[in-house]
Each structure stands twice: as C-alpha cells, then as structure tokens.
Design a protein around this motif. Structure first.
Motif, mmCIF file in Angstrom:
data_model
loop_
_atom_site.group_PDB
_atom_site.id
_atom_site.type_symbol
_atom_site.label_atom_id
_atom_site.label_comp_id
_atom_site.label_asym_id
_atom_site.label_seq_id
_atom_site.Cartn_x
_atom_site.Cartn_y
_atom_site.Cartn_z
ATOM 1 N N LYS A 234 -37.721 -27.246 -2.928
ATOM 2 C CA LYS A 234 -38.823 -27.292 -1.964
ATOM 3 C C LYS A 234 -38.384 -28.011 -0.689
ATOM 4 O O LYS A 234 -38.734 -27.607 0.415
ATOM 5 C CB LYS A 234 -40.032 -27.995 -2.581
ATOM 6 N N GLN A 235 -37.611 -29.068 -0.881
ATOM 7 C CA GLN A 235 -37.098 -29.780 0.292
ATOM 8 C C GLN A 235 -36.173 -28.878 1.105
ATOM 9 O O GLN A 235 -36.262 -28.822 2.333
ATOM 10 C CB GLN A 235 -36.326 -31.037 -0.146
ATOM 11 N N GLU A 236 -35.321 -28.184 0.407
ATOM 12 C CA GLU A 236 -34.362 -27.322 1.108
ATOM 13 C C GLU A 236 -35.069 -26.228 1.886
ATOM 14 O O GLU A 236 -34.657 -25.854 2.982
ATOM 15 C CB GLU A 236 -33.392 -26.691 0.100
ATOM 16 N N LEU A 237 -36.153 -25.741 1.307
ATOM 17 C CA LEU A 237 -36.868 -24.655 1.983
ATOM 18 C C LEU A 237 -37.523 -25.137 3.269
ATOM 19 O O LEU A 237 -37.826 -24.356 4.156
ATOM 20 C CB LEU A 237 -37.925 -24.064 1.043
ATOM 21 N N LYS A 238 -37.749 -26.438 3.344
ATOM 22 C CA LYS A 238 -38.382 -26.959 4.556
ATOM 23 C C LYS A 238 -37.405 -27.043 5.718
ATOM 24 O O LYS A 238 -37.814 -27.194 6.855
ATOM 25 C CB LYS A 238 -38.973 -28.341 4.273
ATOM 26 N N GLN A 239 -36.131 -26.972 5.421
ATOM 27 C CA GLN A 239 -35.153 -27.098 6.499
ATOM 28 C C GLN A 239 -35.059 -25.832 7.328
ATOM 29 O O GLN A 239 -35.392 -24.746 6.861
ATOM 30 C CB GLN A 239 -33.779 -27.419 5.908
ATOM 31 N N ASP A 240 -34.576 -26.021 8.539
ATOM 32 C CA ASP A 240 -34.478 -24.873 9.433
ATOM 33 C C ASP A 240 -33.257 -24.018 9.156
ATOM 34 O O ASP A 240 -33.226 -22.853 9.475
ATOM 35 C CB ASP A 240 -34.413 -25.354 10.886
ATOM 36 N N ASN A 241 -32.251 -24.637 8.588
ATOM 37 C CA ASN A 241 -30.997 -23.923 8.397
ATOM 38 C C ASN A 241 -31.156 -22.788 7.396
ATOM 39 O O ASN A 241 -31.550 -22.994 6.249
ATOM 40 C CB ASN A 241 -29.951 -24.929 7.881
#
Lengths: 159, 1244
Positions: free
Chosen positions: B44-51
C-alpha cells in the motif's frame, strides 16, 4: 472454451491460476481445493478426464489434467474442446515452459509466476486456444522478454 | 523533480520484488497470514509513490497474492495506472493484474476505455497484443461496444500476431455486444482464408464456438469449411472443423453424405489419435442423421461400434473413456447395436477409474431390457454399497431410478421388487436424493394399483423405523422418504394390516423433529388413518376400542398444534377439533365412521407435469388484462408468502377404492405363498404374533409380514430385493416350461420344424410377462391440450442473443459504433459515421479509487437509469443515421447528430438527480425557457483528463480527444462568449485524490453563434482532432459542432452552411466543389427541433486566434409559402481550441521544464474568489489542460497543441490573487492562451 487453468502441486498449493470466467477470490480458492481433492486421489494410471467438479461449470464441463512430477496441470473445458487435443495442449505448454526456463521445475513456477502467465498468454487467450506451435510461442515470448530487458537497461542508463 | 526520480529509484532498491515476497512467504510458514498482511501494508505504501516502477512492482506482487486468495480489488485504480504506463514492462504487469482480478462490476474498468484504445493502436505490436490479451479477460458490454470497431480494424493488421488475437477476441465481443456480430462477420469469414495458419485457426475457432450454439446460421459456410478440411494440415484446425461438421450435419443430411468419404480417408491417414477420435465421432453424428431417413446404414453403425469397442478395450484409460463417451452418442438412436456390447460395459462398471465407471453408467440406461433389468440393478446395488464418495453414490442412485423408471416403467416386471429396491436405497446415508426416492415411491404406489397393498406394508415398516432415517435432517435428505411413506399409508390405509400401530407410529413425539412439510403430511394422514381405524373398530361390539383411538389422537395432536410451522399448526388444530367432536358423538354411541371416511373420499389420479401449461386459453380471455385496477407497487411484497405454501400441496381428494380386486387379491396371495415356500428363511407367522412390534436394528430387514421371532430376517449378503430376483427367475422358468409344453403339443400336432428355433434360442423380450397385471395409470391431461412442445431454453443464455441471421445483407444501421471524431478524420468514408452515443454512455464518471463508497453506489444506480435512456436514444440515432448516410454521400465533411430536444425524456432534469448526473447522461435536455445556467456535461472531458493524467509520458503520441454531443439549456441573451461561467463550486481532480467538496457545477463549451427569429445557431468551442495518420505539422483539423435550433413554427429546409475561407483556415469541402461553395446541412428542421452538425476546418497556423465570417442560408416553409432567409455569423477559433488535453507525468514535466527550450510568460488574475480546485477544474475544462501535480495552493498543469507545442502552467493562489507562470515553445500562442484564460476568469 477453456474455463479455467489451474496449476498446483502435490499438496494442493496453487502455482498458477487463470480463470476465464469471473469467480470471487474465495470461490476460486474453493474451486482449487475441490479440484485438488478430485484429482489428487486418482492414481497415475487412470484416465486424464474427470467429471463431477460441482463448483465450476456443471454438466457440460470436464477437467482434463496431467500430472508431472510434483505438479498438476488442470484445464477445465467444455464440450467444444477435443479431449485429446487439450491433453496435447498441456504437453505443448509444459514443453514450452521447459524451453523458456531451461529444465523447468516447480521452483521456476513458484518464483516466476508472472513469467508463466506471460507464456500461457501466448498459448491460450480468453479461454480459446491461440497458438499450438511451440516454436512460435517461444519466439514471441523471447521477443517480449528482450523488450523488457532493453527497457530495464534504459532505466539503468538513465540513472 | 529530478531528485524525486533518483529518490524513487533508490527506494526501489530496498523494495521487495516478487521473488523476495515468495521467499518471505516460504520462510514464514508458521505465521504466513501475518507476514502477508505486513507485506500488503508495504504494498500500500509503494502504491502511494509516484514512481511507476515501484507501483508496477507492487501490482506484480498483488497478482501473486491474488492467487493465494487475497482480494486485491482495492488496488484496481493502481492497476489501471500501471496499465497506462508507456513502458511495455509495466504495461504488461498492469494488464496481467487486471485480467486476474477485474470483472464486470469493477467500476474502474470504465476508466480504461481510452487507454485500451490507445494501446490497441500502438505502433508496438506487443503493446497491442498485451491489451488484447487483457481485454479478452475483462471485456464488458460497454467496452465491447466502444472498442468493437477498433478491434475489427485490427483483424486486418499487418502482423499476423495481432490479427490472430484480434480475431479470437471478437468472440468475446460478440458475446457482450451481439449487435457487432453482423457487421464484423464478413471480415471474420475472410480470415478463414488468411495466409497465416494461426489466424486461420483463430477464425475457425471463433466460428466453431458461434456455430456450436446456433448451427443453422452457419450452414452456408459449409462449402468453405469443406474446402479447408480437405486442404488444411493443421490438426487443431481439422479437429475444430470436424467438430463443427458434427454440429451441422443434423441440420443438413446432404452434407453428411459428402463428409463420409473424406472423413474415412482421414481416419485411415492420420496418426494423431485426437483427430482420429473426432473423425469417428463425426462419422457417428453423420450416420445418426442419415439413418433417420435411411434404414440401411445399420452396417456402418455396427462398424463404428466395433471401432469404439477396440478403443474401449485399449489399455489406455483415456481411449477407454472416450470410447464409452462416443458409444453413448450411438446409444440414443441405435440402442440395439450398443446392447450387444453389454458385457464390455458391465465390465467397465468395475473399473477402478471413477470417470470410466460414470461413463459406463450412462450407457447402462440404454442397455436394460425386461430380461436383464434386475440383474443390472443388483450389480449397481452392490456398487452402491461399495462406493465411498457420496458423489459417485448419488450418481448411482439416480441412475438406478432413471433406469427403472424409464419409459413409464417399461422394463419392470415385478413391482414388489422395485419397491424393495427403493426401500433398500433409503439406507444410504448422507444422500441428497431423498426427494427423488420419495417421489418414486409415491408415483409407483399411485400409478400401479396392484402394488398398493405391498407398498403400504413396506411403508408402514418404514414409518415404524422412522428413527433410523431421521439422522439426516437436511433438506432433500433421506428423511424425505417419510413424506412419501406417511402419505401412502394414509391414502391407501385400507391395505394396512395393523392400522392402529401405524397410527401410533405417526403420532410419536419424535415426529415433531422432522421438517415442517413432512410433519404436515403426517398430521393429515394420521387423520385418514384414524378414519380407517374407526371404520374397522365400529364393526366390533366393543366400542371402547374406538374411543381409545380417539383419545390417542386427542393426546398426541396438541404437540403438533404447538408447531412453529404454520401448515402443521393449522392442520393439527383443525383435526384436533374434529376428533374432539367425534369423541363427543362416540360417547353418545353415535356411529360416525362412515361420515369420517367420507371426508377423504374420492379418486386421485396423477396429473401430467405439463398439464397446466397445456390448457388452452379460452377464446376471449385476455390473461394480461387487469381485472381490477392495478395495485400500487408497494403491495407487491404481500405476494411472497404464497410461494411458501405452494410447495406443500395439500392432498385433499381422497380416492377410496375399497373394492379390492378379487382376482388381484388371489394372485397376490398366490405369489406370497410361492415366495414363502421358496424362501428357506421364511418362518410362518403364528396368528397371535401380529401385534408384537419387533424393534429391529436396521431397515434392511424390513419384514414383509410381522413375525414374532427375534431372529433377524436379514441374511447377510442377501438383501431383500434378491428374493424377488430369485422368485422372478423361477416364475419365468415356470412360464417357459409351460410354454414349452404348449409348443411341444403344437409341434406334435403340426410336426413342423419351425418351432425349434423358438425354444432353442434365448428368451426374447416379448416372452417375459410381468408378474403383476400392471395397470399403469397414465397421467391426466386437459381435454384439448395443445400439442406444442416448447422447449425450455434458458432465456439468460448469452448465446441466445447471438442467434442472428448472418446471410442477410448488412444494413447501414448496423454499422459498428465509431467515435465521432474518427468519422471526421476519415473523411472519405462516411459509412463510418458513428455513434457518438457510445462515448456518452461510456463517459466515465470522474471517480477515483479512493472515492467514498456511497457516492459510487448512487452514481451506479444513476448510471443504470441513464443507460436505459441512452439505449432508447441510441436507437433513435441509428435510425437517423440511415437516412443521413443516404443523403449525405456527397458531403462527407459534414457530420451530423440528431438531438431531438422535443422528444427528450424529461426525466433527465428531474429534481432528484444531481446536476452532474443529468449532464453525464448527455441526454437531451428539454428546453427551459428561463435564464438558467447552461447545462452540459462536465464529466466527460475531465475524465479524459484525469485518466490521461495518469496515462503516460506519451508526449509524442497524438491524443484523440473525444467530444460528445452536447446540449445546453437555452440562454437567450448570451452572445459570442467562448465559455460560460457559472458560479458555484467545482471539484478538482488530482492524481488519485479527491477532495470531498462542493459538487462541480455544470459547464458547457457551447456558446451562441447567431440567432434570428427563425433559427438559432450554437457553436461548441471548437473541438480539435489530429489527423489519424499523425502528421502533426500539416494534418491539423478543427471540428466545429453547431447546434441548429428551429425557433419558429415553420419547417426549415435546404440549409446551407458557408464560410469565407481565410489564408489560414479553410472549411473542408468535398472534392470537386469550389472554394466558395457552401455545405448542405444534412437535415431539415421541423418546428421546435434542434440538431447538431459538425464541420471540419483545416488550419495552418495555430498561434493566433481566428475569426471567420460565415452565412447560413435556408428556406422557411410553412403551409402556404416558402421564403429564402439567411443568417450571418462569425466563427471564433480561440487558441485554446487548438489545445488537446494531454496527460503528463511529473518526471516528464520536470524534464520538459529543464530542457530550456521553453519561453516563459506570466499573468495575474485578481479578485478570483472561487476555491482553488474549482479554478483548476475550470482551466482543465475550458482550456484543455491537465493537472500534473498539485501541492496545496500550487499546481502544475500541462497541455499540448495539435501541432505539438508544449504548454506548461504553474498556477499559484494566495487570497484572491491567482498568478499563472507559463512556459511554451511558441510565445505567441502562449500569450493568446493566457489572454483567453484571463478572459474566462474575468467573467465570473
């Protein structure tokens, strides 16, 4: 039409699932369990066709499977598919995996589920047989893998 | 920005990839669930990133977790983001995830239409391929309709790789959008002869799937397939074709005759077992279809059966299975030829493989005869005992019942045997077919009068031992047989040897634990039994016995009166009162038995299952007409309880057939004596033993007559039914012997040799006479029943919609919907004029994954409503298009849309619906003669924007922006403004987040062009479309949509639209017309009607706004006169109208700004008092920008002109001041755009 393709090991652990008809996740797991239950109790020297899966399909559908070492490859198909044809197709699919992974074993499937999916996508599309020529399948998979590699190296150079 | 990219990549190095995840799960075997939940948090955290790389990695891991059974639908929006990545690697991950977890009710699917369309037309064939593969798994009716045309185009792609995928996916499209079948079929047919074998195979595959469901529509393809069959060497194609022929031959026997030869050739030549088997299969189908007309094909059938026998005898279990499967096909039409292989099939029943046993069971159905039925069933009963799994056992059970009951019990010669088989079957634990056994018991007891006495005796024993059956209380469990038992004992109680005992058994307290519907039957039949008992007892001198019986009833019935089941309660209390009354009468020594039995008098006959359906409707009776005024909708709930009672049909009418057939009785007595004599285990009952109740441990030893010995009757290994088998054999032997005697006599008399054959040969079917003179009561049918046999096809079958005549020439109205701008681009093909509606229907709501659930629901239901309206409207469109295409052939540059405001459903403005909904429908809005704000669809363009914001860095790719048919409420005094501004809040959209603020007011890009007393023209802010071929430098076009509205009471016709071309902008005219000729508007306007036409302009330079003068001439026609009128107007092309909403990623945006090619400029807006997100939405909507990134009160925006100029904005707000810093590679264009933005906001 092929309704579902399931690959699981001798203990019923799924290694790849591909449903061509929507089932909710819990239902999918139930189907896997039921299918495993049906398939696993069969000896290796009985026929490769199986009826009576109650969760998927109904009377027009049957399970066609092959057992390789630790893995079961199960196709759930309806009567428009030729039974022996699907058996051949499973063989083609497994041989393709063998070529792409170089001596495929269960570990390859465990760690590269995505790649197995990409290979399968070149064999079956939307429940219909797309390609049965192994060389053609392998060629297309390799081109796409090369594209992926070049993109990855692009990113690295960009840094 | 650059730092951000680097940072993202560094993050990525620490992220888990798929392999790490799998490894982690394998290392946490004990607390797998816990470990996975922490992984999901990380994801979930990773999905929040723009990359995007990080996102794609996260999505890939989710796909793995989905396989383990985790619901990942919450990430659907992120999956869409990854799908729209420009990198193949990520795109592929996105599409894979989508194909694994998207389905029809995934709402973000609506957002993917444009992305998929873009991918389909990608220059990289693997982008297209990935999109096709993904789409094949989650295509919805909406997607199918919107993309059908794009996919159809791909069927002629240069790459066979794409062609074969496009051909295959068409089947899915047909299923979801059946209207596409006819227009696409000719091309599909072409693909049957594609040079590439893969494409050919795909086409064969699709047509076979289609033909399987509706074969008659594909008969005309038979010659083509025949050619393919004889020429193709691809076994896959051959198998499919041969299977297809199997489906076609029953419809066309001539085809079959032609097939036999090539098929036999194939059988001989092929080495592939799969092909050989399919050939045999089709030959069988051919022979079956032929032999119905010609009898002399039995030899060929025999040949096939022989071949199949070889398969069945093969050691390969697969071939054995298939042989049996094919055999069952022959069985249906040629049972005799299969019967000769009974030995083989019975042998297969003992196979260790359940699949093979099941197939053999199927075949048994056709194998039975009067002679072997008992033997076969005996064998099956042995299997029942041995079977382990309930599935196979249940299958056996149904097969036994099927086999015995087929063709009206044709093969049963001894019903006592059958009843005892049924009773034995009740021993099955955990079966789900209790109901089936029960209905057989009822059926036999009712229809075979001769067996009733025996059946009643058996049922009485069952009731006595009911406790053995009640272990399984589940629905359809074995306790269902008690339903039948109770009913039979009550209904035919005159046959009971000891009715009091049975009555007592039926009133035991334990009965109250049975399911309600069974209890109800118990209570009712206890009353019937009571009547019988009374009758017997009143004849006696001792009246106390009768009174005791009444007392028993009065004692036991209150238990049922308290039942929770209404039916039981009601019946019990009725009967209780009745018995109390009877008791009173008895105390007064009144004889009541006659009257009590009269309660249940009457003959009961079986009714055919379809009887009710077949009652013809009497003339003059209209079943659909209301008798009374229709009830209000709210009352409909009351009807539900009916269904509950319908299940438990009350059994009222009592057949009381007391006249026992004397002959029948004698015969039965005879049979019983014989049976007793033959049964070494039978011990004669002493007359006093009758009332002793034997508590026996199992139902299996149900005695035929009550006996007083404690020795169980059951002999191990010899079930009850077996005695009947023996008996039957002996009976037959006896009959045979008698016959022989007769024969001998005859022979002696005649001395002819012919008799020898008869008695030396095996017993033939006809020789066996049934043990009972069975009188099978036929089912009752209404007198003038209709002979129709309407088959019960499933109305929900998706294939039903595909039953379409494909040979009819294609009507224009059936053309696939094409987006409107496409039509404008491909000016040469007016036929492609499309259904703009499709876009409108699909117009995705501006919804983000994180949006509140509630809102979604509301919108969904709204969407449904609006869809319905649109369907109606679309229909209208198609009709209109037909004439348009006829009349418009010479004026391809003109696009037209009908918008019939008069006919518009007024619901779209109804008060309950949110304004956005009304607008999103893009449904015609009725005129409201007031100064209300213009109402149009704000949703759609923003959607595009939002969706595309995420889509990719595809700067160089053309964006096709769809435009919708738009309506607006009239605003009479509004002149020549480009943009309406209408106060109120707006909603801003930003990559994946939505602030939950005031709803967005409707916005429109339509403005008044000119009007006079006759006509009003409204122009939409010009809509640009790039040339399809993609040369940005000279292919630029602008499409202008003009709504013509007739304001007068006369008819307007012969409208001609003309514009004075400038050096820079030219109206596109059809080839051959001069530069000053006008364009005919392709419709006429009745009074009060409005319609939209589109005009295409070529523009050379786009840096400056343009004004074009034009004239509309038309004829006003009323009843008596017609006058020529004209209206001058000015078309204003703003610079904004040359911009296309183009998504841009923040990293690409950053690079662009850093490149230094752009020149800057800025503007300040004072006194803007609207929320920041409204401001942004307004810029997005009116000026075709998209938000790249927004941080608090600062946002970066991007747009691109049709000629490829980049326009970047940095919008900041503080208080009422808004400052816009802008950069563009074309300063003039930038200046003009900024001026226009300024103007937009000066108006509010």
């Amino acid at each position: 039409m092929i309704k579902a393709i399931l690959i699981f090991n001798n203990h019923g652990k799924p290694r790849l699932i591909r449903f061509y008809q929507y089932f909710a996740e819990d239902m999918q797991q139930q189907i896997i369990r039921e299918t495993f239950h049906l398939v696993s109790k069969r000896d290796d020297n009985v026929c490769n066709f199986l009826e009576g899966g109650s969760l998927i399909g109904g009377s027009d559908y049957k399970l066609i499977y092959r057992h390789y070492a630790t893995l079961y490859f199960v196709f759930c198909v309806d009567s428009s598919e030729s039974e022996l044809g699907i058996l051949d197709l499973i063989q083609v699919f497994v041989e393709t995996l063998d070529k792409c992974f170089e001596n495929v074993c269960e570990l390859d499937l465990i760690f590269h589920m995505d790649k197995v999916h990409y290979i399968l996508q070149e064999v079956v599309m939307g429940g219909m047989v797309l390609e049965t020529n192994m060389n053609e399948i392998v060629a297309q998979v390799e081109v796409q893998n090369r594209m992926e590699k070049s993109e990855v190296s692009d990113v690295k150079q960009g840094l | 920005m650059a730092l951000k990219i680097v940072k993202g990549s560094i993050d990525r190095m620490f992220d888990k990839n798929l392999q790490d995840l799998v490894r982690g799960i394998r290392n946490h075997k004990e607390d797998e669930a816990k470990y996975i939940s922490t992984c999901i948090d990380e994801i979930k955290q990773e999905l929040k990133q723009d990359n995007i790389a990080v996102k794609a990695n996260a999505v890939c891991k989710l796909t793995y977790l989905q396989m383990l059974g985790y619901d990942v639908s919450w990430a659907a929006f992120n999956i869409v983001e990854v799908m729209s990545s420009s990198k193949f690697t990520y795109k592929r991950i996105g599409y894979l995830a989508a194909s694994q977890c998207f389905h029809e009710s995934t709402d973000v699917i609506m957002l993917t239409t444009n992305q998929i369309r873009k991918d389909l037309s990608s220059p990289n064939q693997y982008d297209t391929g990935v999109a096709l593969t993904g789409l094949s798994c989650f295509v919805t009716p909406d997607l199918a309709r919107d993309l059908a045309n794009d996919i159809m185009t791909l069927m002629s792609h240069t790459k066979p790789y794409i062609r074969k995928k496009a051909v295959l996916i068409m089947y899915k499209v047909f299923l979801k959008y059946p209207e596409s079948l006819r227009p696409a079929f000719p091309r599909l047919k072409e693909k049957l002869e594609d040079p590439d074998p893969g494409v050919q195979s795909a086409a064969v595959n699709v047509i076979c799937e289609l033909a399987r469901r509706n074969p008659k529509n594909y008969l005309s393809l038979a010659p083509l397939f025949f050619k393919l069959m004889t020429s193709s060497t691809n076994n896959w194609v051959l198998i499919k074709i041969i299977k297809l022929f199997g489906a076609l031959t029953p419809l066309e026997p001539r085809l079959g005759k032609k097939l036999i030869e090539p098929l036999t050739n194939l059988i001989h030549s092929t080495s592939a077992m799969s092909l050989l088997y399919e050939c045999v299969n089709t030959v069988i189908a051919v022979l079956i279809s032929l032999s119905s007309g010609m009898p002399n094909h039995s030899a060929s059938i025999q040949l096939c059966v022989q071949k199949l026998r070889i398969l069945i005898e093969d050691s390969d279990q697969n071939l054995k299975y298939l042989g049996l499967l094919a055999m069952s096909k022959i069985l249906k039409t040629h049972p005799k030829s299969v019967q000769s292989h009974k030995d083989l099939i019975l042998q297969c029943l003992d196979d260790k493989d359940e699949s093979i046993r099941l197939r053999a069971l199927d075949l048994l159905y056709g194998m039975v005869s009067k002679k072997n039925l008992m033997e076969i069933v005996k064998k099956l009963m042995l299997h029942v005992d041995k079977a382990e799994g309930t599935t196979y056992r249940d299958e056996l059970l149904t097969k036994i019942i099927d086999i015995c009951s087929q063709s009206n019990y044709q093969y049963i010669t001894n019903f006592e045997w059958y009843i005892s088989i049924l009773v034995e079957l009740t021993r099955l634990e955990g079966t789900r077919h209790g109901h089936l056994i029960a209905s057989q018991m009822l059926d036999v007891a009712i229809r075979v009068k001769a067996i009733r006495a025996f059946a009643v005796a058996q049922m009485a024993t069952l009731l006595d031992n009911a406790h053995l059956l009640t272990g399984n209380m589940q629905r359809n469990g074995i306790c269902e047989v008690l339903y039948a038992a109770a009913w039979i004992c009550g209904e035919f109680s005159e046959h009971l040897e000891n009715p009091i005992q049975t009555l007592e058994a039926m009133l035991r307290p334990k009965v109250a634990t049975l399911p309600g519907h069974i209890q109800a039957v118990y209570v009712q039949n206890a009353a019937k039994l009571f009547a019988t008992v009374l009758k017997g007892q009143e004849g006696n001198t001792d009246s106390t016995a009768a009174q005791e019986t009444s007392q028993l009833m009065i004692d036991r019935l209150p238990l049922f009166v308290q039942s929770a089941n209404l039916e039981v309660q009601e019946r019990a209390s009725c009967i209780l009162q009745l018995v109390k009354y009877i008791q009173k009468l008895q105390q007064k020594d009144v004889e009541v038995a006659e009257e009590v039995s009269a309660l249940f008098a009457g003959e009961l006959n079986p009714v055919a299952p379809k009887a009710q359906k077949k009652v013809p409707v009497p003339e003059g009776l209209d079943l659909d007409a209301w008798i009374n005024e229709p009830p209000s909708e709210s009352e409909s709930e009351d009807e539900q309880p009916k269904a509950i009672f319908a299940k438990e049909e009350p059994k009222h009418s009592r057949p009381r057939h007391t006249e026992v057939d004397e002959k029948e009785l004698a015969r039965r007595r005879e049979a019983r004596k014989q049976e007793q004599a033959n049964n070494p285990f039978y011990i004669k009952a002493s007359p006093s033993s009758q009332k002793v109740y034997q508590d026996t441990p199992g139902v299996e030893h149900i005695p035929v007559v009550q006996i007083d010995l404690s020795v169980p009757l059951k002999v191990p290994g010899m079930p009850m039914s077996d005695q009947y088998v023996k008996l039957e054999e002996e009976r037959r032997q006896k009959e045979r012997a008698e016959k022989k005697k007769k024969e001998k006599k005859k022979r002696k008399e005649k001395r002819s040799g012919r008799g020898k054959k008869q008695d030396s040969g095996p017993e033939s079917e006809e020789d066996i006479t049934p043990a009972h003179m069975v009188d099978i009561v036929t089912e009752e049918m209404p007198e003038n029943a209709l002979p129709s046999d309407d088959d019960d096809k499933d109305p929900n079958d998706p294939h039903k919609a595909l039953d379409i005549d494909l040979d009819k020439p294609l009507a224009d109205s059936e053309k696939l919907p094409v987006r409107s701008h496409r039509a404008a681009e491909s000016l040469k093909s007016p036929a492609e004029d499309g259904d703009v509606e499709s876009a409108a229907i699909h117009a995705p709501k501006k919804k983000n994954g994180k949006e509140k659930r509630e809102k979604k629901k509301d919108k969904d239901s709204d969407r449904k409503k609006s869809k319905e309206e649109k369907k109606k409207k679309k229909h209208k469109h198609e009709e209109k298009e037909e004439d348009l295409l006829g009349g418009q052939a010479e004026e391809p540059a003109v696009q037209s849309e009908e918008t019939n405001e008069v006919a518009a459903p007024p619901t779209s403005t109804s008060a309950e619906e949110a304004p956005t909904v009304a607008a999103a429908e893009a449904a015609p809005v009725p005129k409201v003669a007031s100064g209300t704000a213009p109402n149009s669809e704000p949703d759609e363009p923003k959607d595009t924007e939002m969706e595309e914001t995420k889509s990719s860095k595809h700067k160089k790719k053309k964006q096709k922006k769809e435009k919708e048919e738009k309506e607006k409420k009239k605003k009479k005094k509004h002149h020549h403004h480009h943009h309406h501004s209408d106060g109120g809040g707006e909603e801003s959209v930003q990559n994946g987040t939505v602030e939950d603020e005031e709803p967005l007011p409707p916005m429109s890009n339509y403005c008044l062009l000119a009007e006079n007393s006759y006509i009003k023209m409204m122009m939409e802010d010009a809509d640009q479309v790039c040339d399809i071929q993609g040369n940005l430098q000279d292919g630029s076009q602008v499409v202008v949509s003009v709504i013509f509205e007739n304001k007068c009471d006369s008819f307007l016709k012969s409208m001609e639209f003309n514009v004075l071309d400038s050096l820079n902008s030219k109206l596109q005219r059809p080839e051959g017309s001069g530069p000053h000729d006008g364009l005919t508007v392709p419709f006429q306007l009745p009074p009060g009607v409005s319609n939209e036409a589109r005009f295409v302009f070529t523009v050379q330079s786009i840096v400056m706004p343009q004004k074009l003068k034009g004239t509309l001439t038309f004829i006003v026609k009323n009843e008596d006169s017609s006058t020529h009128e004209k209206l001058d107007f000015k078309l204003h092309f703003t610079c904004t109208s040359y911009l296309i909403t183009t998504p841009c990623y923040s990293d690409a945006f950053a690079k662009l700004l850093e490149s230094g090619d752009l020149k800057g400029s800025s503007v300040r807006l004072e006194g803007v008092n609207m929320p920041f997100h409204h401001l942004l939405a307004r810029i997005c909507f009116h000026h075709h920008f998209s938000v790249v990134e927004r941080i608090d009160s600062c946002a970066s925006m991007y747009s691109r002109s049709i000629q490829g100029h980049h326009v970047c904005l940095l919008v900041k707000t503080s208080g009422q001041t808004v400052s816009i810093d802008a950069k563009c590679d074309e300063p003039t264009l930038l200046g003009n755009v900024l001026d226009e933005i300024k103007q937009t906001f000066s108006q509010c």
